[in-house]
Design a protein around this motif. Structure first.
Motif: not given
Length: 581
Positions: A33-35, A74-76, A382-397
């Protein structure tokens, strides 16, 4: 049904639309809803939230004596991580890494599944399409039916109906796995099982010291046809599949005439600058190995492409940067890949190829629904996750391993990360948007002006003043119908919010305005009469509908010069307004 709804609504004035649902009556389009902020780390709220989050995770890991945790957010748009965390337990195998950090190697488990899908997407220039049947590339699958109990849909997979995309999205309906058969691992009569039939045993799995299975001989093509389908292809009952992804790797090998592991290493990892990712077990000293662990050494054999790979926090961030910055696929193909393709029985979970997409309405200040793209992985310890929140260009691992952690613990930790960090990143985005776009825009020659503000917790920009050629638009907007000869006088007037569209040339950015007169109470009252939730939220069907001289009334285009917003054009009205300093 939607065509009928749209036809009906199009004949109604905006005021009859009443309450476009959600957020004090507002119904923003799905998406940002915002850049997204480009420098979130510089906003004071973000380091404060990171410090608070570190304290939360410290409390959790304080009890971990044999389990390691590595986290990155991280922010891309920035080169460094917004948040970085590592916990090294007191107990660990001496042959493994003795200090955990963002370069420590962990097993990925099912996070590996993103690579077979991406490999096929990269073969589009060779004519490969996800709608292709798998038998176009692996025709040997047709021969599996000779192993079935009988030739019927109950017992036989019709492989000609199974597409690459169905396999990638767990919609193929095929038997879920092969190497997880438990018959070889002891007398299980206490659980009600009959004596094991040795002729139906694989003799391999890669688990508990057994040899890894290969795709030929007894492992796949000699046994997999004995397993009946879980569903028919494209059933509404989506069934998670492990073995779909090794089968996709067979297709990649058939197309490229190269080993799948070689293709991934050279065509995905090298362009992404991933230097500590492995398709087979690396040197023990590179990875975290829990005490008395047997899973670090497990070799999944031909099922490696579904859960057998190894990587690090830093490499996973390099990988997602490469995806989101379109270094691996063209922009349109990347956007298409990051979309859901089917649903599950959970209202909060959609499935992509192979994404698990969660929907949340309780993490942003405006309370709107956001989508959280993930791929999770579990391989016992072992447990892993790759996460993207597109609205904020935010990635978590997140990478975890050891006896005190689990997939559910990882999910809970992820929720804490999102709940703590995302509101701060949202503040950073609002601050950047306010400085760039907020304020009043004026064209004195036509007596036109518009004021954009972020003075409340609502979505997007509030349009607090909106006058075109001396006409007050909010009080005269006739809605999606032919305007009457005499403009109406609306009381109360329309309330508008402005949202970014996806089109952006650098020199110009495209936005859309959405209006409503309904209050939150009116929304609830209207929606309570319909059996599905948020029935009145039809923004997606109403945007770009009313035009004048081929320009949409809801379309606004900002001019940007050297990073500064200079003015905005109300496209449908043919007016350009300069930003006041």
């Amino acid at each position: 049904m939607y065509s009928a709804l749209k036809a009906g609504f199009l004949a109604l004035p905006y005021l009859s639309l009443g309450a476009l649902a959600a957020l004090d009556g507002h119904c923003p389009p799905l998406g940002p809803v915002l850049p997204a902020p480009t420098q979130p780390s510089k906003h004071e709220a973000v380091p404060a939230a990171a410090a608070a989050l570190r304290g939360i995770i410290d409390q959790v890991t304080a009890t971990y004596n044999g389990s390691a945790v590595a986290i990155g957010v991280k922010s891309i748009h920035e080169s460094k991580l917004l948040f970085e965390y590592a916990h090294t337990p007191a107990n660990k195998e001496k042959r493994g890494a003795q200090k955990v950090d963002s370069d420590t190697v962990f097993r990925l488990g099912s996070l590996t599944k993103v690579f077979p899908v991406l490999a096929l997407l990269k073969l589009k220039d060779r004519g490969v399409r996800l709608d292709d049947p798998i038998t176009k590339y692996v025709p040997e699958l047709r021969g599996l039916k000779k192993q079935a109990r009988e030739d019927s849909p109950v017992w036989v997979v019709d492989w000609d109906e199974v597409t690459l995309g169905a396999l990638a999205s767990h919609m193929a309906g095929i038997p879920s796995d092969l190497i997880t058969d438990i018959a070889p691992f002891g007398n299980l009569s206490a659980y009600g099982y009959p004596p094991a039939n040795t002729s139906r045993m694989l003799g391999c799995s890669g688990f508990f010291g057994t040899a890894p299975c290969n795709k030929t001989a007894v492992a796949f093509f000699e046994h997999y046809g004995q397993r009946p389908p879980a569903q028919v292809p494209f059933s509404s009952q989506t069934v998670y599949s492990n073995i779909a992804f090794p089968i996709l790797s067979f297709a990649v090998e058939a197309i490229t005439k190269r080993p799948f592991a070689e293709f991934v290493t050279n065509e995905i990892w090298k362009p992404s600058k991933m230097t500590r990712s492995f398709t087979t077990k690396p040197d023990d000293a590179l990875g975290f190995i829990p005490p008395k662990d047997i899973w670090w050494d497990a070799n999944l054999g031909f099922e490696g492409p579904e859960g057998g790979y190894f990587s690090t926090i830093n490499d996973l961030h390099r990988f997602f940067d490469a995806i989101l910055l379109n270094k691996l696929l063209p922009p349109a193909q990347t956007r298409k890949w990051l979309k859901p393709v089917t649903a599950t029985s959970s209202t909060g979970l959609l499935i992509g190829q192979p994404w698990e997409i969660f929907r949340a309405e309780n993490v942003t200040s405006d309370g709107r629904m956001i989508e959280i793209y993930t791929k999770t992985g579990d391989l016992i310890a072992y447990h892993s996750i790759l996460v993207l929140i597109p609205d904020y260009d935010l990635v978590a691992t997140m990478l975890l391993a050891g006896p005190e952690v689990s997939g559910s613990a990882m999910t809970l930790m992820l929720s804490r990360i999102i709940q703590t960090l995302l509101p701060a990143v949202e503040q950073a985005g609002k601050a950047e948007a306010r400085a760039a776009y907020g304020g009043t825009y004026v064209d004195k020659a036509t007596n036109s002006s518009i004021t954009l503000s972020l003075s409340d917790d609502g979505p997007g920009f509030s349009i607090s003043r909106y006058v075109i050629r001396g006409v007050d638009v909010p009080s005269t907007d006739p809605g999606s119908t032919l305007p009457p000869a005499t403009p109406p006088r609306l009381d109360p007037p329309m309330r508008y919010r402005l949202y970014p569209a996806t089109a952006n040339s650098g020199r110009q950015t495209s936005w859309r305005a959405v209006g409503t007169r309904g209050t939150a109470a009116q929304v609830d009252k209207a929606d309570a009469q319909i059996v599905w939730p948020m029935a009145s939220c039809l923004t997606w069907a109403m945007m770009d509908r009313v035009t004048y001289n081929m320009g949409a009334r809801d379309h606004f285009v900002f001019d940007v010069e050297r990073g500064k917003v200079k003015g905005v054009e109300a496209v449908g009205y043919g007016v350009f307004m300069k930003k006041e300093c």
